[in-house]
Structure formats: C-alpha cells, structure tokens
Write an enzyme that holds these catalytic residues in place. Structure first.
Site, PDB file in Angstrom:
ATOM      1  N   ARG A  30      -1.565  -5.493  -5.025  1.00 35.43           N
ATOM      2  CA  ARG A  30      -1.775  -6.549  -4.040  1.00 35.43           C
ATOM      3  C   ARG A  30      -2.796  -7.607  -4.425  1.00 35.43           C
ATOM      4  O   ARG A  30      -2.780  -8.704  -3.870  1.00 35.43           O
ATOM      5  CB  ARG A  30      -2.189  -5.903  -2.719  1.00 35.43           C
ATOM      6  CG  ARG A  30      -1.122  -4.988  -2.152  1.00 35.43           C
ATOM      7  CD  ARG A  30      -1.651  -4.189  -0.982  1.00 35.43           C
ATOM      8  NE  ARG A  30      -2.653  -3.221  -1.407  1.00 35.43           N
ATOM      9  CZ  ARG A  30      -3.335  -2.444  -0.570  1.00 35.43           C
ATOM     10  NH1 ARG A  30      -3.120  -2.559   0.735  1.00 35.43           N
ATOM     11  NH2 ARG A  30      -4.209  -1.592  -1.018  1.00 35.43           N
ATOM     12  N   ARG A  39       7.049  -9.582  -5.400  1.00 37.59           N
ATOM     13  CA  ARG A  39       7.410  -8.686  -4.290  1.00 37.59           C
ATOM     14  C   ARG A  39       7.856  -9.437  -3.046  1.00 37.59           C
ATOM     15  O   ARG A  39       8.310  -8.808  -2.073  1.00 37.59           O
ATOM     16  CB  ARG A  39       6.197  -7.825  -3.908  1.00 37.59           C
ATOM     17  CG  ARG A  39       5.979  -6.549  -4.715  1.00 37.59           C
ATOM     18  CD  ARG A  39       6.927  -5.415  -4.315  1.00 37.59           C
ATOM     19  NE  ARG A  39       7.133  -5.325  -2.887  1.00 37.59           N
ATOM     20  CZ  ARG A  39       6.277  -4.769  -2.025  1.00 37.59           C
ATOM     21  NH1 ARG A  39       5.133  -4.253  -2.463  1.00 37.59           N
ATOM     22  NH2 ARG A  39       6.556  -4.731  -0.738  1.00 37.59           N
ATOM     23  N   ASP A  75       4.586   4.978  -5.399  1.00 32.16           N
ATOM     24  CA  ASP A  75       3.862   5.379  -4.199  1.00 32.16           C
ATOM     25  C   ASP A  75       3.995   6.887  -4.070  1.00 32.16           C
ATOM     26  O   ASP A  75       5.007   7.472  -4.513  1.00 32.16           O
ATOM     27  CB  ASP A  75       4.436   4.692  -2.954  1.00 32.16           C
ATOM     28  CG  ASP A  75       3.557   4.913  -1.729  1.00 32.16           C
ATOM     29  OD1 ASP A  75       2.663   4.078  -1.483  1.00 32.16           O
ATOM     30  OD2 ASP A  75       3.737   5.945  -1.037  1.00 32.16           O
TER      31      ASP A  75
END
Length: 346
Positions: A30, A39, A75
């Site tokens: 991020r 993304r 993740d």
C-alpha cells in the site's frame, strides 16, 4: 552465487553476510504508488491468485528499494480461500468469515487444501525467481494455525479474542482439532511455495501476543512446531513472527524457527537473551517512526543496528534488519529507500 551466500540467508543461518540484510514486512503493497495504480479496481483476493500480478507486485519494492529479500505478495487467508472457505477481505476491516467456526461439527466440515488449488502461487514464484538477481532472496509465507483459527472463530479481526479463548479453554478437544486442520492447510501452502523455489519462509502468528505464555505453550506451540517440522526437510530458513510477543520469544523460537522476528516493544539485545539458542533475530524499527524527520529515523536505525550487533556478540546467530510490524500505508517510500541505503552503509 550460492543460496547460502545471499545476505539474508547467510544472516539467517549463522554465516557472516556480505552486508547486513534488510527488507520490510508489507513492502509489497500500500505504500507504493505503483502498487496502488496496479491494484486499482482489483480485489485483494483476486489479485493474490493472478500469477502475473503477484510477480509484478512482489518485484516492485525490490526495484525501488534495493532490499535484500522479496516477499511473496499474498495474504494469510489465501490458503483458506483456496481450500473453499467462504471469506472476503473487506477494505478497512480485514478478513471477514461468512460462517464462523464455533463447534465441532463446523470444524469437521472444514475443507482441506490440495496443492493444485494454489498452483497459481507456484507459477508466480517461478516468474519472480526469473527476475531476482543472485543476491536477493525470495521469502514465502503463511499464517500460523492460531492466527488463522482466531479469524475463523471470531468471524474477522478482534480486539479481545473472547470467542477464541472461550473455545480454547471450554472445548479444548475441539480447539486442537480445529488448529490441527489449519496446520495441515498451512503445511500444504508452505510446501507448494518451497517446491516452487522460495529461499526462506516466514510463519506469521500475528496475534499470538494476545496469549499468556501458558496458553501459548499448551494451545498453540504444538501446532506451530508441527508446521515448521513438516517443512524442515527443505533445509531453508524458517522465520517466525508475531506482534506483542515479548513474553513468548523463547517459546516461539523453540517451536523450530531459525529466525525469530521481534516487534518494536523490546530491544534486540534483550530479545536475543530471551530467544537464546543461537537463533538469528529479525527487526525491529517501529513502523510509526517512519513518519518522523529523517534525522530521527536515522538515529533509530543506528540504535537498532547497534542493538542487533550486541545481540550477535552475545550469541545470536545473525541480524536481519526489518520493521517491528508492516509498513503503514501513509509511509513515504523514499524513506524506506534511504533506510536500506543507511543499513547497508553501517
């Protein structure tokens, strides 16, 4: 250059690295504008199963920062999703489970993970390895059984883990059956990554710090130990990390880790004494510090390097510079690049 001479692998295995290795948890993500652009309009889980996208996102911080390791973009709930558990990653919340697991019938209905269900991750690893140079390691990872169980039982992130602890203590047989099934999923996921060619793996027990030492040793450690034992035959470093685990450090190292990750709450030289056993340490700059002035950040980096040196002098196997948790979204990427340059110069 052989694998053991990569700086990160050398530091993780008790050798003397050519330079102090540095990488950042959540470096592929991020904080990078190129990541946000790539993304845009794509869901997190959708992205994690796209091998081309995974490879590109994994490589972005390597190109930008000159870190000593790439960490696979993924993740911890990816293997649960691949196994067929109904869940989603909700922006601003995290993983949300459609039907929380709170009794033995639900535990016994849990699906198992087959390697083919995460074949796209293996393909992504192959593409990443083609792009990495000889000195940059590739780290794979998975969530530890306890942390996965906490999401499944609570239905999502939690502040107090009251349902999880109630199940652990109130129905211990059901708890161990649940965590044992999740250990199987984690083992399968890590072995797929290792067979595809990652150089090391990190087991994230992100929320283990919510437990007492007694609860950790009884309800968690046996399952994490089995996970790490089942991937030991690959002969590649195993890193173990959790947040708020200062009182658990020795136990977390004792389950089979070669490297123990340390969060920012405890100095590395103190952590080294707690971990013991000649294990390497990873960490531990507070990620919130990255918003301070550069002089403040640089002073903190030098302090942590000195603490790492003291830990190694006292018997730790090595030091891998990292944050004490993941990169925060608002972090200026240029600060990360400057930290890498500084660590490599010290």
């Amino acid at each position: 250059m052989t694998q053991l001479r990569k700086p990160l692998i050398a530091a993780a295995t008790g050798e003397r690295p050519s330079r102090r290795p540095v990488w950042f948890m959540r470096q592929a993500g991020r904080s990078l504008p190129e990541y946000r652009a790539l993304r845009s309009g794509r869901g997190m889980l959708e992205s994690c199963f796209d091998p081309d996208l995974v490879a590109e996102i994994t490589m972005q911080p390597v190109r930008r920062h000159d870190v000593d390791a790439a960490i696979l973009f993924s993740d911890i709930v990816v293997p649960l999703k691949a196994a067929g558990i109904d869940l989603d990653i909700v922006t601003g919340t995290g993983p949300v489970i459609a039907e929380p697991i709170r009794d033995r019938a639900a535990v016994r209905a849990l699906p198992r993970l087959v390697p083919e269900a995460v074949g796209s991750i293996g393909h992504a690893i192959g593409a990443i390895r083609e792009q990495l140079d000889d000195e940059c390691a590739l780290i794979g990872f998975a969530g530890a059984p306890f942390t996965l169980a906490s999401y499944l039982v609570e239905g999502g992130p939690s502040r107090n883990y009251e349902r999880t602890k109630a199940l652990m203590h109130g129905e211990p047989d059901t708890w161990h059956e649940l965590v044992g099934a999740l250990a199987d999923i984690t083992i399968t996921f890590l072995r797929v990554q290792l067979e595809a060619g990652v150089d090391a793996v990190q087991l994230f027990d992100s929320w283990a710090g919510m437990l007492s030492l007694a609860d950790y040793e009884h309800f968690v450690a046996p399952h994490s130990r089995r996970v790490l034992a089942e991937v030991a035959d690959f002969g590649r470093p195993r890193i173990h990390f959790g947040v708020g685990t200062g009182e658990l450090l020795h136990a977390m190292g004792d389950v089979g880790a070669d490297v123990v990750g340390v969060d920012w709450r405890i100095p590395l030289d103190v952590a080294g004494r707690r971990v013991g056993g000649g294990k390497a340490l990873q960490g531990n700059l507070d990620p919130a510090m990255l918003n301070a002035s550069w002089d403040t950040v640089a002073a903190s980096v030098r302090r942590i390097v000195a603490e790492g040196d003291r830990a190694v002098a006292a018997g730790a196997g090595g030091h891998i510079f990292n944050l004490g948790h993941g990169v925060l979204p608002a972090t200026d990427p240029d600060v990360l690049t400057k930290i890498v340059e500084l660590v490599h110069s010290l």
